[in-house]
Scaffold this motif. Structure first.
Motif, PDB file in Angstrom:
ATOM      1  N   ALA A   1       0.825  -1.291  -0.206  1.00  0.00           N
ATOM      2  CA  ALA A   1      -0.021   0.086   0.098  1.00  0.00           C
ATOM      3  C   ALA A   1       0.970   1.102   0.090  1.00  0.00           C
ATOM      4  N   SER A   2       1.933   1.288   0.578  1.00  0.00           N
ATOM      5  CA  SER A   2       2.755   2.429   0.834  1.00  0.00           C
ATOM      6  C   SER A   2       3.761   2.721  -0.301  1.00  0.00           C
ATOM      7  N   ARG A   3       3.908   1.713  -1.261  1.00  0.00           N
ATOM      8  CA  ARG A   3       5.058   1.975  -2.210  1.00  0.00           C
ATOM      9  C   ARG A   3       4.312   2.385  -3.715  1.00  0.00           C
ATOM     10  N   ALA A   4       5.177   2.837  -4.342  1.00  0.00           N
ATOM     11  CA  ALA A   4       4.582   2.769  -5.831  1.00  0.00           C
ATOM     12  C   ALA A   4       4.258   1.548  -6.553  1.00  0.00           C
ATOM     13  N   ALA A   5       3.227   1.470  -7.219  1.00  0.00           N
ATOM     14  CA  ALA A   5       3.002   0.108  -7.722  1.00  0.00           C
ATOM     15  C   ALA A   5       3.901  -0.678  -8.499  1.00  0.00           C
ATOM     16  N   ALA A   6       4.286  -1.546  -7.795  1.00  0.00           N
ATOM     17  CA  ALA A   6       5.252  -2.515  -8.377  1.00  0.00           C
ATOM     18  C   ALA A   6       5.130  -3.186  -9.551  1.00  0.00           C
ATOM     19  N   TRP A   7       3.531  -3.551  -9.881  1.00  0.00           N
ATOM     20  CA  TRP A   7       3.202  -4.250 -10.912  1.00  0.00           C
ATOM     21  C   TRP A   7       1.940  -3.148 -11.597  1.00  0.00           C
ATOM     22  N   SER A   8       1.812  -3.397 -13.086  1.00  0.00           N
ATOM     23  CA  SER A   8       0.677  -2.571 -13.492  1.00  0.00           C
ATOM     24  C   SER A   8      -0.540  -3.357 -13.183  1.00  0.00           C
ATOM     25  N   THR A   9      -1.734  -2.524 -12.996  1.00  0.00           N
ATOM     26  CA  THR A   9      -3.213  -3.034 -12.585  1.00  0.00           C
ATOM     27  C   THR A   9      -3.561  -3.392 -13.972  1.00  0.00           C
ATOM     28  N   ASP A  10      -3.128  -3.178 -14.969  1.00  0.00           N
ATOM     29  CA  ASP A  10      -3.711  -3.228 -16.353  1.00  0.00           C
ATOM     30  C   ASP A  10      -3.727  -4.794 -16.586  1.00  0.00           C
ATOM     31  N   VAL A  11      -4.734  -5.790 -17.125  1.00  0.00           N
ATOM     32  CA  VAL A  11      -4.414  -6.805 -17.549  1.00  0.00           C
ATOM     33  C   VAL A  11      -3.531  -7.079 -18.503  1.00  0.00           C
ATOM     34  N   ARG A  12      -3.404  -5.949 -19.356  1.00  0.00           N
ATOM     35  CA  ARG A  12      -2.326  -6.301 -20.580  1.00  0.00           C
ATOM     36  C   ARG A  12      -1.085  -6.582 -19.888  1.00  0.00           C
ATOM     37  N   SER A  13      -0.695  -6.267 -18.781  1.00  0.00           N
ATOM     38  CA  SER A  13       0.492  -6.478 -18.270  1.00  0.00           C
ATOM     39  C   SER A  13       0.725  -7.760 -18.120  1.00  0.00           C
ATOM     40  N   ARG A  14      -0.333  -8.850 -18.412  1.00  0.00           N
ATOM     41  CA  ARG A  14       0.135 -10.118 -18.402  1.00  0.00           C
ATOM     42  C   ARG A  14       0.347 -10.749 -17.234  1.00  0.00           C
ATOM     43  N   THR A  15       0.163 -10.197 -16.162  1.00  0.00           N
ATOM     44  CA  THR A  15       0.338 -10.685 -14.752  1.00  0.00           C
ATOM     45  C   THR A  15      -1.017 -11.234 -14.017  1.00  0.00           C
ATOM     46  N   PRO A  16      -0.791 -12.634 -13.694  1.00  0.00           N
ATOM     47  CA  PRO A  16      -2.120 -13.147 -13.133  1.00  0.00           C
ATOM     48  C   PRO A  16      -2.771 -12.374 -11.939  1.00  0.00           C
ATOM     49  N   LEU A  17      -3.910 -12.297 -11.917  1.00  0.00           N
ATOM     50  CA  LEU A  17      -4.645 -11.549 -10.985  1.00  0.00           C
ATOM     51  C   LEU A  17      -4.507 -12.380  -9.475  1.00  0.00           C
ATOM     52  N   LEU A  18      -4.855 -11.489  -8.465  1.00  0.00           N
ATOM     53  CA  LEU A  18      -5.010 -11.984  -7.113  1.00  0.00           C
ATOM     54  C   LEU A  18      -5.943 -11.217  -6.231  1.00  0.00           C
ATOM     55  N   PRO A  19      -6.536 -11.925  -5.416  1.00  0.00           N
ATOM     56  CA  PRO A  19      -7.768 -11.009  -4.630  1.00  0.00           C
ATOM     57  C   PRO A  19      -7.138  -9.735  -3.834  1.00  0.00           C
ATOM     58  N   VAL A  20      -7.975  -8.906  -3.703  1.00  0.00           N
ATOM     59  CA  VAL A  20      -7.714  -7.793  -3.077  1.00  0.00           C
ATOM     60  C   VAL A  20      -7.452  -7.916  -1.491  1.00  0.00           C
ATOM     61  N   LEU A  21      -6.498  -7.503  -0.995  1.00  0.00           N
ATOM     62  CA  LEU A  21      -6.078  -7.704   0.480  1.00  0.00           C
ATOM     63  C   LEU A  21      -5.838  -6.737   1.444  1.00  0.00           C
ATOM     64  N   GLU A  22      -6.254  -5.508   0.868  1.00  0.00           N
ATOM     65  CA  GLU A  22      -5.916  -4.355   1.635  1.00  0.00           C
ATOM     66  C   GLU A  22      -6.716  -4.273   2.933  1.00  0.00           C
ATOM     67  N   LYS A  23      -7.977  -4.977   2.901  1.00  0.00           N
ATOM     68  CA  LYS A  23      -8.891  -4.697   4.051  1.00  0.00           C
ATOM     69  C   LYS A  23      -9.127  -5.872   4.675  1.00  0.00           C
ATOM     70  N   GLU A  24      -9.034  -5.964   5.995  1.00  0.00           N
ATOM     71  CA  GLU A  24      -9.457  -7.260   6.630  1.00  0.00           C
ATOM     72  C   GLU A  24     -10.801  -7.256   6.707  1.00  0.00           C
ATOM     73  N   GLY A  25     -11.277  -8.739   6.736  1.00  0.00           N
ATOM     74  CA  GLY A  25     -12.806  -8.908   6.520  1.00  0.00           C
ATOM     75  C   GLY A  25     -13.164  -9.095   5.214  1.00  0.00           C
ATOM     76  N   THR A  26     -12.173  -8.951   4.194  1.00  0.00           N
ATOM     77  CA  THR A  26     -12.596  -9.184   2.705  1.00  0.00           C
ATOM     78  C   THR A  26     -11.636 -10.268   2.226  1.00  0.00           C
ATOM     79  N   ARG A  27     -11.380 -11.232   2.898  1.00  0.00           N
ATOM     80  CA  ARG A  27     -10.618 -12.247   2.494  1.00  0.00           C
ATOM     81  C   ARG A  27     -11.123 -13.075   1.580  1.00  0.00           C
ATOM     82  N   PRO A  28     -10.661 -13.891   0.587  1.00  0.00           N
ATOM     83  CA  PRO A  28     -11.331 -14.987  -0.103  1.00  0.00           C
ATOM     84  C   PRO A  28     -11.884 -15.883   0.800  1.00  0.00           C
ATOM     85  N   LYS A  29     -13.132 -16.492   0.328  1.00  0.00           N
ATOM     86  CA  LYS A  29     -13.673 -17.755   1.001  1.00  0.00           C
ATOM     87  C   LYS A  29     -13.680 -19.019   0.246  1.00  0.00           C
ATOM     88  N   LEU A  30     -12.895 -19.781   0.989  1.00  0.00           N
ATOM     89  CA  LEU A  30     -12.742 -21.280   0.350  1.00  0.00           C
ATOM     90  C   LEU A  30     -13.752 -21.876  -0.062  1.00  0.00           C
TER      91      LEU A  30
END
Length: 538
Positions: free
Chosen positions: A496-525
């Motif tokens: 959160a406190s650093r400049a983005a290390a990876w592009s948030t554009d899907v064209r960056s070809r970086t696989p997506l991950l769940p948003v983890l910034e807020k507690e209580g929003t974790r993925p449910k298995l």
């Protein structure tokens, strides 16, 4: 567990795959990933021989690997009173008494996770007070770090100790605990299976068991070896036997005795203790310590013992691991490796990829030395989440506390970092662990979600020397170890406190991950799969 499907096509979801970051479908055949790709291709592949599963937008990701666990203690935790919220000695005694009253037939009362470092009055109960609270029964209360604990009078008597001092640390704590909790291998296997059920229920299919004489010794490892050889377990286990090597023939003897249950020799062989118990070995004294002023902690292994063990394991090409918390203990280890280098040469040390368990305190120069020796950093980001704001600062002072857990600096220097929980010290949750690494108190050490996910999957396999090159990935040819999650939002993240290390554009070809910034929003298995076979369903 469910019978493995010969061919299963998962579609209409999001697949975390480096082979195709746009993938929405995955074909699993005979326990391996056969194909990943898009919906149009999935439609052409589907036929009557396949079981087709509509993910309905679900997220498939490689299952987690925990790089540092204690299985028996984790399974045992189900039957212990939780003292994590105890705020004083009286509060602790009240919780023990309530637990004991609810179990009148129990001969043994176990408690866990107390931490007096944040109490207003840090006075601990006496052995007699614990006995009174439990009606004279045996009481064992493990501090959160598992480096010290409290024992009732009956527990001390069972261990042959005549004292009213309830608190004991390090070697004394280990010896008393082992004497009281003398479960047989069958009972220990039961606890370990309970622990693996917890891992499955959190999306894990692999873990490294850190052996120690902490409680059980060979008896505990016998139970562990039975699980390693259980083909129906649905879980990869890598074992580190907590055995200090003093003679060359001990290595071959251990290898013959334990076979595939022996990944390495060491594990939680402790060079020092813990910060919370005031026994981690520091270069400079603690700011605040129960053990008095100018306390620098304890060195639990001598340089001679370390050098002999490291030299013999390195010469035999066997990976070893040591428990290191304090910067003083790290300095002892690195200085000892320099001595070993003169006997074995640097390449021999690098090939072994020896492990540092719990690495928390390291300067820039330390990190360069770690990288030079090719050491693995096994780390627990949740330590920082739990203790950075209070215990670290109390024990170490604000300046040293602000430099803890240098994950980012280690990765920048090329050190292999693998994440674990040290369960039952912290809870089992890969997403929480990654989020903790993204939000370390040491802002210069924070890392991206992508780097954290790698440390909790692929790097966990690399850290144990797994021979499967694609372990921890979902790409064609890889074994199908994965979990299906419901995630509210997916993106490409940095800390959160650093400049983005990876592009948030899907064209960056970086696989997506769940948003983890807020507690209580974790993925449910939803489900966990090992080699294509379902081992857990919510």
């Amino acid at each position: 567990m469910h019978q493995q499907d010969q061919i299963a096509l998962y579609r209409n979801g999001i697949i975390h795959s480096t082979a195709d970051p746009y993938a929405s479908a995955m074909l699993v055949e005979n326990g391996h990933v056969a194909w990943v790709g898009g919906e149009e291709a999935a439609s052409s592949l589907a036929d009557s021989q396949m079981r087709v599963i509509d993910l309905e937008g679900g997220f498939i990701a490689p299952s987690f690997v925990d790089s540092h666990v204690h299985l028996t203690e984790t399974g045992l935790g189900v039957e212990q009173v939780d003292l994590s919220t105890a705020a004083s000695a009286q509060d602790m005694l009240a919780k023990v008494a309530a637990w004991a009253d609810a179990r009148p037939d129990a001969e043994l009362i176990l408690g866990r996770s107390w931490d007096h470092s944040w109490w207003q009055d840090i006075t601990l109960p006496t052995a007699q007070e614990l006995s009174n609270a439990a009606g004279g029964r045996v009481v064992v209360l493990d501090r959160v770090d598992l480096h010290s604990g409290l024992f009732s009078s009956a527990a001390l008597q069972a261990a042959g100790i005549d004292s009213d001092e309830a608190w004991h640390a390090e070697d004394d704590y280990t010896a008393i605990r082992a004497a009281v909790l003398n479960f047989d291998a069958k009972k220990r296997e039961y606890f370990q299976r309970q622990a693996i059920r917890q891992f499955h229920a959190n999306g894990y299919t692999a873990a490294a068991q850190m052996g120690t004489d902490f409680g059980g010794g060979d008896t505990d490892y016998t139970a562990f070896a039975a699980l390693v050889n259980d083909s129906e377990l649905g879980f990869d286990l890598y074992g580190y036997k907590g055995h200090l090597i003093t003679e060359e023939d001990q290595i071959s003897s251990l290898q013959q005795q334990w076979g595939s249950a022996l990944t390495g020799i060491g594990g939680d062989l402790c060079i020092d203790g813990s910060i919370g118990s005031g026994t981690a070995l520091l270069r400079d004294p603690y700011a605040v310590s129960d053990q008095g002023p100018q306390n620098r902690g304890e060195q639990l292994l001598t340089e001679t013992e370390l050098e002999t063990h490291l030299r013999l394991c390195t010469s035999a090409g066997v990976q070893t691991a040591f428990h290191v918390i304090g910067d003083g203990a790290l300095e002892v280890l690195l200085n000892t490796l320099e001595k070993v280098e003169k006997a074995t040469g640097l390449p021999a040390i690098q090939r072994c990829a020896h492990r540092i368990e719990h690495l928390e305190m390291a300067t820039g120069e330390d990190i360069k030395r770690i990288a030079r020796f090719g050491l693995v950093a096994s780390m627990q980001p949740l330590f920082d989440h739990y203790w950075a704001a209070d215990m670290y600062e109390l024990r170490l002072g604000a300046e040293r506390a602000s430099l803890m857990n240098p994950v980012g600096q280690l990765l920048a220097e090329g050190v292999l970092v693998a994440f674990g929980s040290d369960t039952p010290v912290t809870h089992i949750n890969g997403w929480d662990s990654i989020a903790a690494a993204m939000n370390l108190r040491n802002t210069n050490a924070q890392i991206s979600a992508r780097a954290g996910f790698k440390a909790h999957t692929m790097s966990g396999y690399r850290a144990v020397g797994e021979s499967r090159p694609m372990a921890g990935m979902l790409v064609p040819g890889a074994r199908a170890d994965f979990a299906i999650w419901d995630a509210d939002e997916l993106t490409v993240q940095s800390s959160a406190s650093r400049a983005a290390a990876w592009s948030t554009d899907v064209r960056s070809r970086t696989p997506l991950l769940p948003v983890l910034e807020k507690e209580g929003t974790r993925p449910k298995l939803r489900e966990t799969f090992h080699a294509g076979r379902r081992v857990y369903q919510a």
